[in-house]
Motif scaffolding. Structure first.
Motif, PDB file in Angstrom:
ATOM      1  N   GLU A   1       0.828  -1.206   0.000  1.00 45.90           N
ATOM      2  CA  GLU A   1       0.000   0.000   0.000  1.00 45.90           C
ATOM      3  C   GLU A   1       0.866   1.262   0.000  1.00 45.90           C
ATOM      4  OE1 GLU A   1      -3.957  -1.525   2.454  1.00 45.90           O
ATOM      5  OE2 GLU A   1      -2.391  -0.396   3.482  1.00 45.90           O
ATOM      6  N   GLN A   2       2.003   1.189   0.687  1.00 48.96           N
ATOM      7  CA  GLN A   2       2.880   2.355   0.782  1.00 48.96           C
ATOM      8  C   GLN A   2       3.638   2.596  -0.522  1.00 48.96           C
ATOM      9  OE1 GLN A   2       2.566   4.101   3.685  1.00 48.96           O
ATOM     10  NE2 GLN A   2       1.049   2.479   4.075  1.00 48.96           N
ATOM     11  N   GLY A   3       3.910   1.512  -1.250  1.00 49.87           N
ATOM     12  CA  GLY A   3       4.557   1.650  -2.549  1.00 49.87           C
ATOM     13  C   GLY A   3       6.010   2.056  -2.493  1.00 49.87           C
ATOM     14  N   LYS A   4       6.672   1.872  -1.323  1.00 52.82           N
ATOM     15  CA  LYS A   4       8.065   2.307  -1.189  1.00 52.82           C
ATOM     16  C   LYS A   4       9.030   1.145  -0.987  1.00 52.82           C
ATOM     17  CE  LYS A   4       6.676   6.715   0.924  1.00 52.82           C
ATOM     18  NZ  LYS A   4       6.774   7.574   2.144  1.00 52.82           N
ATOM     19  N   GLU A   5       8.632   0.201  -0.155  1.00 52.60           N
ATOM     20  CA  GLU A   5       9.532  -0.881   0.222  1.00 52.60           C
ATOM     21  C   GLU A   5       9.432  -2.074  -0.720  1.00 52.60           C
ATOM     22  OE1 GLU A   5      11.622  -0.360   2.570  1.00 52.60           O
ATOM     23  OE2 GLU A   5      10.740   1.473   3.398  1.00 52.60           O
ATOM     24  N   ASN A   6      10.535  -2.811  -0.802  1.00 48.60           N
ATOM     25  CA  ASN A   6      10.562  -4.080  -1.540  1.00 48.60           C
ATOM     26  C   ASN A   6       9.948  -5.137  -0.631  1.00 48.60           C
ATOM     27  OD1 ASN A   6      11.098  -6.477  -2.833  1.00 48.60           O
ATOM     28  ND2 ASN A   6      13.284  -6.068  -3.150  1.00 48.60           N
ATOM     29  N   ILE A   7       8.780  -5.621  -0.962  1.00 45.31           N
ATOM     30  CA  ILE A   7       8.091  -6.569  -0.090  1.00 45.31           C
ATOM     31  C   ILE A   7       8.789  -7.926  -0.058  1.00 45.31           C
ATOM     32  CG2 ILE A   7       5.849  -5.457  -0.451  1.00 45.31           C
ATOM     33  CD1 ILE A   7       5.089  -7.794  -2.285  1.00 45.31           C
ATOM     34  N   PHE A   8       9.776  -8.132  -0.936  1.00 43.72           N
ATOM     35  CA  PHE A   8      10.518  -9.395  -0.956  1.00 43.72           C
ATOM     36  C   PHE A   8      11.869  -9.276  -0.253  1.00 43.72           C
ATOM     37  CE2 PHE A   8       7.766  -9.212  -4.698  1.00 43.72           C
ATOM     38  CZ  PHE A   8       6.961 -10.319  -4.448  1.00 43.72           C
ATOM     39  N   ASN A   9      12.096  -8.129   0.379  1.00 48.97           N
ATOM     40  CA  ASN A   9      13.274  -7.952   1.233  1.00 48.97           C
ATOM     41  C   ASN A   9      12.888  -8.442   2.629  1.00 48.97           C
ATOM     42  OD1 ASN A   9      15.401  -7.152   2.818  1.00 48.97           O
ATOM     43  ND2 ASN A   9      15.483  -5.052   2.035  1.00 48.97           N
ATOM     44  N   LEU A  10      13.355  -9.630   2.995  1.00 49.11           N
ATOM     45  CA  LEU A  10      12.891 -10.264   4.222  1.00 49.11           C
ATOM     46  C   LEU A  10      13.247  -9.461   5.471  1.00 49.11           C
ATOM     47  CD1 LEU A  10      13.618 -14.034   3.501  1.00 49.11           C
ATOM     48  CD2 LEU A  10      11.789 -12.552   2.669  1.00 49.11           C
ATOM     49  N   SER A  11      14.298  -8.649   5.393  1.00 53.65           N
ATOM     50  CA  SER A  11      14.689  -7.855   6.565  1.00 53.65           C
ATOM     51  C   SER A  11      13.645  -6.799   6.911  1.00 53.65           C
ATOM     52  CB  SER A  11      16.046  -7.185   6.323  1.00 53.65           C
ATOM     53  OG  SER A  11      15.968  -6.268   5.234  1.00 53.65           O
ATOM     54  N   ASN A  12      12.808  -6.418   5.932  1.00 54.31           N
ATOM     55  CA  ASN A  12      11.766  -5.424   6.209  1.00 54.31           C
ATOM     56  C   ASN A  12      10.790  -5.912   7.275  1.00 54.31           C
ATOM     57  OD1 ASN A  12      12.640  -3.430   4.454  1.00 54.31           O
ATOM     58  ND2 ASN A  12      11.461  -4.228   2.721  1.00 54.31           N
ATOM     59  N   TYR A  13      10.606  -7.209   7.359  1.00 53.65           N
ATOM     60  CA  TYR A  13       9.612  -7.755   8.288  1.00 53.65           C
ATOM     61  C   TYR A  13      10.149  -7.851   9.713  1.00 53.65           C
ATOM     62  CZ  TYR A  13       7.316  -8.743   3.914  1.00 53.65           C
ATOM     63  OH  TYR A  13       6.725  -8.603   2.683  1.00 53.65           O
ATOM     64  N   LYS A  14      11.458  -7.596   9.860  1.00 50.22           N
ATOM     65  CA  LYS A  14      12.073  -7.563  11.195  1.00 50.22           C
ATOM     66  C   LYS A  14      12.598  -6.167  11.521  1.00 50.22           C
ATOM     67  CE  LYS A  14      11.531 -12.051  11.317  1.00 50.22           C
ATOM     68  NZ  LYS A  14      10.484 -12.681  12.158  1.00 50.22           N
ATOM     69  N   SER A  15      12.261  -5.201  10.686  1.00 53.58           N
ATOM     70  CA  SER A  15      12.791  -3.846  10.833  1.00 53.58           C
ATOM     71  C   SER A  15      12.047  -3.063  11.917  1.00 53.58           C
ATOM     72  CB  SER A  15      12.682  -3.097   9.498  1.00 53.58           C
ATOM     73  OG  SER A  15      12.949  -1.730   9.659  1.00 53.58           O
ATOM     74  N   HIS A  16      12.809  -2.505  12.865  1.00 48.87           N
ATOM     75  CA  HIS A  16      12.187  -1.683  13.916  1.00 48.87           C
ATOM     76  C   HIS A  16      11.630  -0.395  13.326  1.00 48.87           C
ATOM     77  CE1 HIS A  16      13.457  -4.340  17.091  1.00 48.87           C
ATOM     78  NE2 HIS A  16      14.726  -4.261  16.712  1.00 48.87           N
ATOM     79  N   GLU A  17      12.253   0.096  12.241  1.00 51.68           N
ATOM     80  CA  GLU A  17      11.774   1.322  11.609  1.00 51.68           C
ATOM     81  C   GLU A  17      10.369   1.158  11.020  1.00 51.68           C
ATOM     82  OE1 GLU A  17      14.692  -0.027  11.101  1.00 51.68           O
ATOM     83  OE2 GLU A  17      16.040   1.435  12.066  1.00 51.68           O
ATOM     84  N   LEU A  18      10.030  -0.079  10.649  1.00 52.23           N
ATOM     85  CA  LEU A  18       8.727  -0.316  10.028  1.00 52.23           C
ATOM     86  C   LEU A  18       7.689  -0.849  11.013  1.00 52.23           C
ATOM     87  CD1 LEU A  18       9.901  -1.927   6.649  1.00 52.23           C
ATOM     88  CD2 LEU A  18       9.062   0.401   7.020  1.00 52.23           C
ATOM     89  N   ASP A  19       8.081  -1.019  12.268  1.00 49.11           N
ATOM     90  CA  ASP A  19       7.150  -1.573  13.251  1.00 49.11           C
ATOM     91  C   ASP A  19       5.886  -0.725  13.390  1.00 49.11           C
ATOM     92  OD1 ASP A  19       8.467  -3.852  13.878  1.00 49.11           O
ATOM     93  OD2 ASP A  19       9.451  -3.087  15.680  1.00 49.11           O
ATOM     94  N   ALA A  20       6.055   0.600  13.321  1.00 48.45           N
ATOM     95  CA  ALA A  20       4.897   1.481  13.486  1.00 48.45           C
ATOM     96  C   ALA A  20       3.948   1.396  12.294  1.00 48.45           C
ATOM     97  CB  ALA A  20       5.364   2.927  13.665  1.00 48.45           C
ATOM     98  N   LEU A  21       4.497   1.013  11.147  1.00 43.46           N
ATOM     99  CA  LEU A  21       3.689   0.932   9.938  1.00 43.46           C
ATOM    100  C   LEU A  21       2.967  -0.412   9.829  1.00 43.46           C
ATOM    101  CD1 LEU A  21       2.898   1.977   7.066  1.00 43.46           C
ATOM    102  CD2 LEU A  21       5.019   0.930   6.253  1.00 43.46           C
ATOM    103  N   LEU A  22       3.664  -1.479  10.191  1.00 49.07           N
ATOM    104  CA  LEU A  22       3.122  -2.825  10.020  1.00 49.07           C
ATOM    105  C   LEU A  22       2.152  -3.187  11.142  1.00 49.07           C
ATOM    106  CD1 LEU A  22       6.399  -4.655   8.941  1.00 49.07           C
ATOM    107  CD2 LEU A  22       4.512  -3.907   7.496  1.00 49.07           C
TER     108      LEU A  22
END
Length: 518
Positions: free
Chosen positions: A135-156
């Motif tokens: 939905e955000q259109g910014k991140e690579n959804i196939f970058n597995l590190s995104n799902y453990k990222s503290h920076e994205l915790d507020a978004l996810l």
């Protein structure tokens, strides 16, 4: 209602009661979870569930096919009691699991409360999180590190006390979690709702498949539904919420729809299954070899529709990232680097790709294990392709020759299951936790072909048992156990598909079918 009452009284017997009670016993607790999910207090929902069980039992008893009742009537008392016990255990397990699926803090109600992975893992978290990232259109959804990222915790979406999974599916599959997000943005609400939908759909698919096969063969399949449910791969699929089991249901539903000349429905189901997990594409080969052009056309057409719709819904970026980032890394195995760096990941992986890394755990060294893995998976994939073409052609010739009936429908089902099960292990990472369910279902479908006698029954039951459990938590014995289980899954898949597709296959009744009630 008087007609229904008369039908109930005339149909009520041990066999119809067992099947009706099993189905009602699974569905009634799901209704309770759904009511609580919608805001009703548990104290009020539980009695509603009890009433629902009674009503379902009342309406289902007359609707249990006569062939199923006849088959169950012919069982020995011991076999019937064991089947009833399996049904009871499944209902209890699912009832307990419903509590955990509604409240993840109540881990004592999970299948294995002492295994942290089973308590904390949820595949749905990866599906929903990827949809939010898209939905955000910014991140690579196939970058597995995104799902453990503290920076994205507020978004996810918040998933604690569970752990967030990652996403490694085609972009078209995002249509499902996007639809779920349109209903609720609360992950735990979606998790409970997904559990209800998942379990009900899995049960329905098994009932539909057994009904389609029909005859005594379909009756055997129906009787084995509780046994399939009681296997750990089935229950684990339901708890983790991985789409794998439902993909099997969609594929079989699609193939049955094609058989009934409902090509649009079949194409819609099979196309989504292929775009969700890729491995069902082996059934596309089946359709082409059998010259089922209309079925293939509808499947391809719906594939285009889903692709265009997903492009409009999630945008261009997930598609670009999928083909430029995910596909090359999935093919090479690099997307799943934990397959060779993380011991539990190595052990649970039932893909041929992971064999060299398992052998290294017990001292067998390779100069370049990745190269060996890629060679193994290439040979394995070629074998599955050759098998798919060969058995599809065999069945095509038999059908053209006029073969029909429940025996032939069962043969088709066995071949579909074997091809899908084998294809599901082509991924560099194919964990036992959900991939073994194809083998479990395949063994159930093959049961009516098993000859009588200990020399046939003992290996069959032992093989089914080996793929239905996970081994000891010690690296050496676990490596040996999983390699044996993998071998059983591969060899049985190839052998069963080849054997049943042979024109010379003689009708052989399941031995227990001839055991009369004593």
């Amino acid at each position: 209602m008087s007609a229904q009452s008369a039908a109930f009284r005339s149909s009520l017997n041990a066999g119809s009661a067992l099947m009706a009670a099993f189905v009602a016993g699974l569905l009634a607790p799901l209704l309770v979870v759904l009511l609580v999910l919608l805001g009703a207090p548990f104290g009020a929902s539980a009695p509603v569930g009890a009433v629902a069980f009674g009503l379902l039992f009342f309406f289902l008893v007359p609707r249990v096919p006569k062939e199923w009742v006849s088959y169950l009537r012919g069982k020995s008392r011991v076999a019937f009691v064991l089947l009833a016990l399996a049904s009871f255990l499944v209902v209890v397990a699912m009832g307990r699991l419903g509590v955990f699926m509604y409240d993840p803090n109540l881990k004592q109600f999970s299948l294995t409360p002492k295994i942290e992975f089973m308590v904390k893992h949820t595949c749905l978290s990866g599906y929903v999180s990827a949809a939010v990232l898209a939905e955000q259109g910014k991140e690579n959804i196939f970058n597995l590190s995104n799902y453990k990222s503290h920076e994205l915790d507020a978004l996810l979406p918040t998933v604690e006390p569970l752990e967030r999974d990652y996403y490694a599916y085609p972009p078209q599959f995002l249509l499902l979690p996007k639809a779920m997000l349109s209903l609720s943005r609360d992950f735990f609400t979606l998790r409970a709702g997904w559990y209800v939908l998942y379990a009900a759909a899995a049960l329905l698919s098994m009932w539909v498949v057994a009904s389609w096969v029909g005859g005594r063969e379909g009756a055997v399949l129906a009787a084995l539904i509780p046994v399939v449910w009681l296997s750990l791969p089935t229950l684990v699929n339901v708890q983790l919420g991985n789409i794998h089991l439902l993909v099997f249901g969609l594929c079989l539903g699609g193939m049955i729809a094609f058989d009934r000349k409902r090509h649009a429905l079949g194409g819609a189901m099979l196309a989504f299954a292929i775009l969700a997990k890729i491995f069902p594409g082996v059934l596309g080969i089946y359709l082409l070899v059998q010259r089922r052009w209309k079925a293939a056309f509808w499947t391809a057409g719906f594939g285009v529709v889903y692709t265009v719709l997903a492009f409009l819904v999630v945008g261009e970026k997930p598609f670009v990232d999928y083909f430029t980032s995910a596909v090359p890394r999935i093919s090479s195995g690099e997307l799943f680097d934990f397959v060779w760096t993380f011991t539990p990941g190595i052990l649970v992986n039932y893909s041929p790709f992971g064999v060299p890394f398992k052998l290294q755990l017990v001292g067998v060294q390779f100069a370049d294990p990745l190269a060996v893995s890629r060679a193994i998976i290439a040979v394995y994939s070629l074998g599955v392709l050759v098998l798919a073409v060969a058995v599809s052609h065999r069945l095509y010739k038999r059908e053209v020759a006029g073969e029909d009936g429940s025996r032939f429908r069962l043969t088709q089902l066995v071949v579909w299951l074997a091809l899908m099960s084998l294809s599901s292990f082509r991924s560099p990472f194919a964990p036992w936790t959900y991939c073994a369910v194809g083998g479990v279902w395949l063994f159930a479908a093959y049961a009516p072909f098993v000859r009588s006698g200990a020399k046939h029954l003992v290996p069959f039951i032992l093989g089914w048992f080996i793929i239905s459990i996970y081994g000891p938590p010690i690296v050496g014995p676990m490596v040996a156990f999983t390699l044996v289980a993998q071998t059983v899954l591969y060899v049985s898949g190839f052998w069963i598909a080849w054997k049943v597709s042979s024109p010379s296959t003689a009708p052989e009744a399941l031995p227990v079918a001839s055991v009369q009630q004593g």
